[in-house]
Design an enzyme around this catalytic site. Structure first.
Site, short mmCIF file in Angstrom:
data_model
loop_
_atom_site.label_atom_id
_atom_site.label_comp_id
_atom_site.label_asym_id
_atom_site.label_seq_id
_atom_site.Cartn_x
_atom_site.Cartn_y
_atom_site.Cartn_z
N LYS A 64 4.68 40.25 32.34
CA LYS A 64 4.20 39.94 31.01
C LYS A 64 3.97 41.18 30.46
CE LYS A 64 3.41 35.46 30.33
NZ LYS A 64 3.50 34.72 31.84
N SER A 89 -4.79 32.29 28.17
CA SER A 89 -5.73 32.53 29.24
C SER A 89 -5.25 33.11 30.52
CB SER A 89 -6.81 31.19 29.80
OG SER A 89 -5.62 30.34 30.21
N GLU A 215 10.59 25.42 38.17
CA GLU A 215 9.21 25.37 37.45
C GLU A 215 8.67 24.30 38.62
OE1 GLU A 215 10.03 22.98 34.10
OE2 GLU A 215 11.27 21.49 34.89
N GLY A 219 5.41 19.54 36.52
CA GLY A 219 5.47 19.80 35.08
C GLY A 219 7.02 20.27 34.93
N ASP A 221 9.23 19.79 32.55
CA ASP A 221 9.62 19.48 31.23
C ASP A 221 10.98 20.35 30.84
OD1 ASP A 221 7.58 21.73 31.47
OD2 ASP A 221 8.67 22.31 29.48
N SER A 315 7.37 37.16 40.17
CA SER A 315 6.79 37.50 38.69
C SER A 315 5.45 37.98 38.45
CB SER A 315 7.18 36.02 37.70
OG SER A 315 6.42 35.10 38.41
C1 LIG Z 1 3.80 33.57 32.34
C2 LIG Z 1 4.37 33.78 33.75
C3 LIG Z 1 5.63 32.82 34.23
C4 LIG Z 1 6.25 32.13 33.50
O1 LIG Z 1 6.76 32.85 32.28
P1 LIG Z 1 7.28 32.02 31.10
O2 LIG Z 1 8.20 33.29 30.34
O3 LIG Z 1 6.41 31.71 30.19
O4 LIG Z 1 8.43 31.04 31.30
C5 LIG Z 1 5.87 33.32 35.40
N1 LIG Z 1 5.02 33.68 36.50
C6 LIG Z 1 3.93 34.46 36.25
C7 LIG Z 1 3.29 35.41 37.25
C8 LIG Z 1 3.62 34.50 34.63
O5 LIG Z 1 2.46 35.12 34.40
#
Ligand SMILES: *Cc1c(COP(=O)(O)O)cnc(C)c1O
Length: 330
Positions: A64, A89, A215, A219, A221, A315
């Site tokens: 992020k 959050s 996903e 969820g 979607d 991520s």
């Molecule tokens: C926000 C987040 C996601 C999902 O990312 P999007 O851009 O909302 O699809 C996946 N893994 C982690 C660790 C995140 O913080």
């Protein structure tokens, strides 16, 4: 094509590969070039060659930071003077507060009044002003738009924003620069910032790659939207993947996903825990539940990877250690 609901019809700006390159230039020397790890056990188990891009080692503990920093860097000097606002959050709250602090821009973060104390403290620790709301009676997006309008703040939402998407694409770009052409790239999917950005970068650098989003089963979607050809809204889902429990994909994100992503699959919470255990035991890494989405699909053969060169984006790694232990013990 599906259009945002009324009141949200700000023009949709579509980021392209050039925007990912510009984001990478802005992030040079600021974001970590998150390492790529491999595991012989994972390769033997899947009969594939897996490359894990470890954003759990990124600044702020998740990818992020890339999108948040890029979005702040793209603001005009007048916008920077006035400040930024977001609602989150989770990892975006901390990432945006951190990006604001590094660039001298005041950040206001709208968080639910029942947000975990640790996350509130982390956001404040990065200099963010936390403004609380009641998630049962108030709409955070509405509060964000009102604050933006009243105080002239720039609204930088967690995923539905072209500069956020372009910034998130820098991770896949680095991965392909490091390991070369891929057959498959698998990324977690929440609102679609990471997946859309990854698809833009990957299809440019490795044109024959298949890009797959993952996903939480509870969820789905994203799957529904992908099949139906429009953004489908669902009730707030329940999953341990707290970074991906969104009610709908972003409106900037959806057309990119529709055009460039090859498939979206889902994994269960039990499969996420299995992947978390694998990373802890075999690779000595803490990966948060949401961070395991892509890996769970590859390791669990939810999406077939045998014989392929596969990039997997891990991520993030932000999980309370007591919760981490409780999930693994269950
Ligand atoms: C926000 C987040 C996601 C999902 O990312 P999007 O851009 O909302 O699809 C996946 N893994 C982690 C660790 C995140 O913080």
């Amino acid at each position: 094509m599906s259009l945002p609901p009324s009141g949200r019809e700000e023009s949709l700006v579509r980021p392209h590969y050039d925007d990912v390159v510009r984001a990478a230039e802005r992030l040079e020397g600021v974001a970590h070039r998150a390492p790529v790890h491999t595991s012989r056990t994972a390769n033997e188990r899947t009969r594939a060659e897996l490359f894990f891009k470890c954003e759990n080692f990124q600044r702020g503990g998740a990818f992020k930071f890339r999108g948040a920093y890029n979005a702040v860097a793209a603001l005009s000097s007048e916008q920077r003077r006035r400040g930024i606002v977001t609602y989150s959050s989770g990892n975006h709250a901390q990432a945006l507060a951190y990006a604001g602090k590094l660039q001298g821009v005041e950040a206001t973060i709208i968080m639910p009044n029942d947000a975990p104390e640790m996350k509130v403290a982390a956001t404040r620790g990065y200099g963010g002003h936390v403004q609380f709301y009641d998630r049962y009676s108030e709409d955070r997006e509405e509060i964000g738009r009102r604050l933006a309008a009243d105080r002239g703040l720039a609204l930088i939402p967690p995923y539905d924003h072209p500069d956020v998407i372009a910034g998130q694409g820098t991770s896949a770009r680095e991965l392909i620069e490091s390991v070369g052409q891929l057959d498959i790239l698998i990324a977690p999917l929440g609102g679609g910032g990471l997946l859309a950005g990854s698809a833009i970068a990957a299809k440019h650098l490795s044109p024959s790659v298949k890009v797959i989003g993952v996903e939480p089963e509870a969820g789905n979607d994203g799957v529904q939207s992908f099949r139906k050809g429009e953004v489908v809204h669902i009730p707030p889902p329940k999953s341990i993947a707290d970074g991906a429990i969104v009610t709908h994909l972003g409106y900037h994100n959806f057309p990119i996903i529709q055009d460039l992503v090859d498939d979206i699959v889902t994994v269960s919470d039990a499969q996420l825990i299995e992947a978390m255990r694998f990373f802890a035991e075999r690779m000595k890494m803490v990966v948060e539940p949401t961070g395991c989405l892509g890996a769970a699909a590859a390791l669990g053969n939810i999406y077939p990877v045998e014989g392929k060169r596969v990039g997997v984006i891990l991520s993030g790694g932000n999980v309370d250690i007591a919760r981490f232990c409780a999930l693994l013990a269950a």
